[in-house]
Design a protein around this motif. Structure first.
Motif, PDB file in Angstrom:
ATOM      1  N   ASP A  69       0.828  -1.200   0.000  1.00  0.00           N
ATOM      2  CA  ASP A  69       0.000   0.000   0.000  1.00  0.00           C
ATOM      3  C   ASP A  69       0.868   1.258   0.000  1.00  0.00           C
ATOM      4  OD1 ASP A  69      -2.031  -1.888   0.331  1.00  0.00           O
ATOM      5  OD2 ASP A  69      -1.999  -1.682   2.505  1.00  0.00           O
ATOM      6  N   ALA A  70       0.715   2.086  -1.023  1.00  0.00           N
ATOM      7  CA  ALA A  70       1.403   3.373  -1.100  1.00  0.00           C
ATOM      8  C   ALA A  70       0.547   4.411  -0.379  1.00  0.00           C
ATOM      9  CB  ALA A  70       1.607   3.768  -2.558  1.00  0.00           C
ATOM     10  N   VAL A  71       1.159   5.144   0.559  1.00  0.00           N
ATOM     11  CA  VAL A  71       0.423   6.068   1.417  1.00  0.00           C
ATOM     12  C   VAL A  71       0.825   7.504   1.084  1.00  0.00           C
ATOM     13  CG1 VAL A  71      -0.167   6.588   3.823  1.00  0.00           C
ATOM     14  CG2 VAL A  71       0.459   4.258   3.179  1.00  0.00           C
ATOM     15  N   SER A  72      -0.136   8.429   1.160  1.00  0.00           N
ATOM     16  CA  SER A  72       0.105   9.822   0.779  1.00  0.00           C
ATOM     17  C   SER A  72       1.095  10.535   1.697  1.00  0.00           C
ATOM     18  CB  SER A  72      -1.215  10.601   0.717  1.00  0.00           C
ATOM     19  OG  SER A  72      -1.790  10.688   2.008  1.00  0.00           O
ATOM     20  N   ASN A  73       1.416   9.968   2.856  1.00  0.00           N
ATOM     21  CA  ASN A  73       2.412  10.568   3.739  1.00  0.00           C
ATOM     22  C   ASN A  73       3.828  10.110   3.371  1.00  0.00           C
ATOM     23  OD1 ASN A  73       2.397   7.941   4.671  1.00  0.00           O
ATOM     24  ND2 ASN A  73       1.658   8.432   6.723  1.00  0.00           N
ATOM     25  N   GLY A  74       3.983   9.455   2.225  1.00  0.00           N
ATOM     26  CA  GLY A  74       5.287   9.037   1.741  1.00  0.00           C
ATOM     27  C   GLY A  74       5.730   7.674   2.239  1.00  0.00           C
ATOM     28  N   LYS A  75       4.865   6.953   2.925  1.00  0.00           N
ATOM     29  CA  LYS A  75       5.221   5.648   3.465  1.00  0.00           C
ATOM     30  C   LYS A  75       4.711   4.532   2.558  1.00  0.00           C
ATOM     31  CE  LYS A  75       5.366   7.431   8.113  1.00  0.00           C
ATOM     32  NZ  LYS A  75       4.911   7.345   9.487  1.00  0.00           N
ATOM     33  N   LEU A  76       5.342   3.369   2.690  1.00  0.00           N
ATOM     34  CA  LEU A  76       4.923   2.165   1.968  1.00  0.00           C
ATOM     35  C   LEU A  76       4.659   1.094   3.011  1.00  0.00           C
ATOM     36  CD1 LEU A  76       4.545   0.527  -0.676  1.00  0.00           C
ATOM     37  CD2 LEU A  76       6.982   0.014  -0.569  1.00  0.00           C
ATOM     38  N   ASN A  77       3.442   0.574   3.033  1.00  0.00           N
ATOM     39  CA  ASN A  77       3.066  -0.459   3.998  1.00  0.00           C
ATOM     40  C   ASN A  77       2.880  -1.788   3.289  1.00  0.00           C
ATOM     41  OD1 ASN A  77       3.005   1.317   6.195  1.00  0.00           O
ATOM     42  ND2 ASN A  77       0.872   1.842   5.842  1.00  0.00           N
ATOM     43  N   PHE A  78       3.295  -2.851   3.980  1.00  0.00           N
ATOM     44  CA  PHE A  78       3.041  -4.210   3.541  1.00  0.00           C
ATOM     45  C   PHE A  78       2.166  -4.849   4.608  1.00  0.00           C
ATOM     46  CE2 PHE A  78       4.171  -8.765   3.870  1.00  0.00           C
ATOM     47  CZ  PHE A  78       3.668  -9.174   2.650  1.00  0.00           C
ATOM     48  N   ALA A  79       1.111  -5.543   4.204  1.00  0.00           N
ATOM     49  CA  ALA A  79       0.212  -6.151   5.189  1.00  0.00           C
ATOM     50  C   ALA A  79      -0.213  -7.539   4.740  1.00  0.00           C
ATOM     51  CB  ALA A  79      -1.014  -5.276   5.412  1.00  0.00           C
ATOM     52  N   ILE A  80      -0.427  -8.388   5.733  1.00  0.00           N
ATOM     53  CA  ILE A  80      -1.010  -9.709   5.527  1.00  0.00           C
ATOM     54  C   ILE A  80      -2.211  -9.776   6.452  1.00  0.00           C
ATOM     55  CG2 ILE A  80      -0.711 -12.195   5.768  1.00  0.00           C
ATOM     56  CD1 ILE A  80       2.286 -11.760   5.333  1.00  0.00           C
TER      57      ILE A  80
ATOM     58  N   PHE B 297     -16.059 -12.782   5.528  1.00  0.00           N
ATOM     59  CA  PHE B 297     -17.317 -12.197   5.078  1.00  0.00           C
ATOM     60  C   PHE B 297     -18.510 -12.711   5.881  1.00  0.00           C
ATOM     61  CE2 PHE B 297     -14.623 -11.314   1.420  1.00  0.00           C
ATOM     62  CZ  PHE B 297     -14.962  -9.993   1.162  1.00  0.00           C
ATOM     63  N   VAL B 298     -18.394 -13.886   6.478  1.00  0.00           N
ATOM     64  CA  VAL B 298     -19.486 -14.425   7.287  1.00  0.00           C
ATOM     65  C   VAL B 298     -19.633 -13.621   8.578  1.00  0.00           C
ATOM     66  CG1 VAL B 298     -20.308 -16.438   8.566  1.00  0.00           C
ATOM     67  CG2 VAL B 298     -19.264 -16.741   6.308  1.00  0.00           C
ATOM     68  N   ASN B 299     -18.518 -13.360   9.237  1.00  0.00           N
ATOM     69  CA  ASN B 299     -18.547 -12.611  10.498  1.00  0.00           C
ATOM     70  C   ASN B 299     -18.372 -11.109  10.316  1.00  0.00           C
ATOM     71  OD1 ASN B 299     -18.939 -14.796  12.378  1.00  0.00           O
ATOM     72  ND2 ASN B 299     -16.879 -15.461  11.816  1.00  0.00           N
ATOM     73  N   LYS B 300     -18.216 -10.663   9.062  1.00  0.00           N
ATOM     74  CA  LYS B 300     -18.099  -9.241   8.719  1.00  0.00           C
ATOM     75  C   LYS B 300     -16.913  -8.569   9.406  1.00  0.00           C
ATOM     76  CE  LYS B 300     -21.964  -6.980   8.503  1.00  0.00           C
ATOM     77  NZ  LYS B 300     -23.281  -6.399   8.738  1.00  0.00           N
ATOM     78  N   THR B 301     -15.754  -9.263   9.424  1.00  0.00           N
ATOM     79  CA  THR B 301     -14.561  -8.716  10.065  1.00  0.00           C
ATOM     80  C   THR B 301     -13.337  -8.858   9.163  1.00  0.00           C
ATOM     81  OG1 THR B 301     -14.047 -10.821  11.138  1.00  0.00           O
ATOM     82  CG2 THR B 301     -15.397  -9.262  12.401  1.00  0.00           C
ATOM     83  N   ALA B 302     -12.331  -8.049   9.468  1.00  0.00           N
ATOM     84  CA  ALA B 302     -11.036  -8.148   8.798  1.00  0.00           C
ATOM     85  C   ALA B 302      -9.958  -7.748   9.796  1.00  0.00           C
ATOM     86  CB  ALA B 302     -10.986  -7.243   7.576  1.00  0.00           C
ATOM     87  N   ARG B 303      -8.805  -8.403   9.690  1.00  0.00           N
ATOM     88  CA  ARG B 303      -7.679  -8.104  10.567  1.00  0.00           C
ATOM     89  C   ARG B 303      -6.399  -8.204   9.752  1.00  0.00           C
ATOM     90  NH1 ARG B 303      -3.574  -9.955  13.440  1.00  0.00           N
ATOM     91  NH2 ARG B 303      -3.255  -9.294  15.592  1.00  0.00           N
ATOM     92  N   PHE B 304      -5.509  -7.224   9.926  1.00  0.00           N
ATOM     93  CA  PHE B 304      -4.246  -7.183   9.196  1.00  0.00           C
ATOM     94  C   PHE B 304      -3.088  -6.947  10.150  1.00  0.00           C
ATOM     95  CE2 PHE B 304      -7.467  -5.855   6.205  1.00  0.00           C
ATOM     96  CZ  PHE B 304      -7.129  -6.506   5.049  1.00  0.00           C
ATOM     97  N   ASP B 305      -1.962  -7.604   9.877  1.00  0.00           N
ATOM     98  CA  ASP B 305      -0.694  -7.286  10.495  1.00  0.00           C
ATOM     99  C   ASP B 305       0.033  -6.413   9.489  1.00  0.00           C
ATOM    100  OD1 ASP B 305      -0.977  -8.782  12.928  1.00  0.00           O
ATOM    101  OD2 ASP B 305      -0.689 -10.599  11.732  1.00  0.00           O
ATOM    102  N   VAL B 306       0.308  -5.161   9.861  1.00  0.00           N
ATOM    103  CA  VAL B 306       0.840  -4.170   8.942  1.00  0.00           C
ATOM    104  C   VAL B 306       2.282  -3.838   9.325  1.00  0.00           C
ATOM    105  CG1 VAL B 306       0.519  -1.871   7.940  1.00  0.00           C
ATOM    106  CG2 VAL B 306      -1.471  -3.186   8.735  1.00  0.00           C
TER     107      VAL B 306
END
Length: 144
Positions: free
Chosen positions: A114-125, A130-139
């Protein structure tokens, strides 16, 4: 049969050191967890879209939108693009999201740069459920 085992073993030993040399490590500045709820999903014949909102470490409240596709017509994986938006005080930060998804049982695993407008680059897994309507990422914020 013994002959095939010897050949396979020799090939395996020859290939393995080269494989280890291809491994890369990511040099990171900061790591954080981002947790979201799925607010809406829209599906058509070729794509599905999802809108999420939640908390993402130093970015505070973040709003995400994803466009999931499967351009190679694979059964259990495809690609996505997306957009992130947050306002932390007076500062507005945006990001472009791109990566791949893999169906893993009842969840979808996402691998994203992910390219961020503050000049940072993030990698996430992460995982989207979709069943429980949740998402979680380690960034991880990558050192540039």
């Amino acid at each position: 049969m013994r002959f095939l085992s010897v050949i396979f073993g020799t090939l395996l030993l020859t290939v393995m050191p080269g494989s280890a040399a291809l491994a890369q490590s990511l040099d990171v500045n900061e790591q954080f967890v981002a947790e979201f709820e799925i607010d809406a999903v829209d599906v058509d014949a070729e794509t599905f879209k999802a809108s999420l909102s939640g908390e993402a470490g130093p970015y505070g409240r973040v709003y995400l939108s994803y466009d999931f596709t499967n351009k190679q017509n694979l059964d259990t994986m495809g690609e996505f693009t997306g957009f992130a938006w947050t306002q932390n005080g007076e500062e507005i930060v945006t990001g472009t999201l791109q990566g791949v998804w893999v169906k893993a049982g009842k969840v979808f695993k996402l691998y994203t740069f992910d390219a961020v407008s503050n000049g940072k680059l993030n990698f996430a897994i992460g995982e989207i459920d979709f069943v429980n309507k949740t998402a979680r990422f380690d960034v991880s914020e990558l050192k540039l």
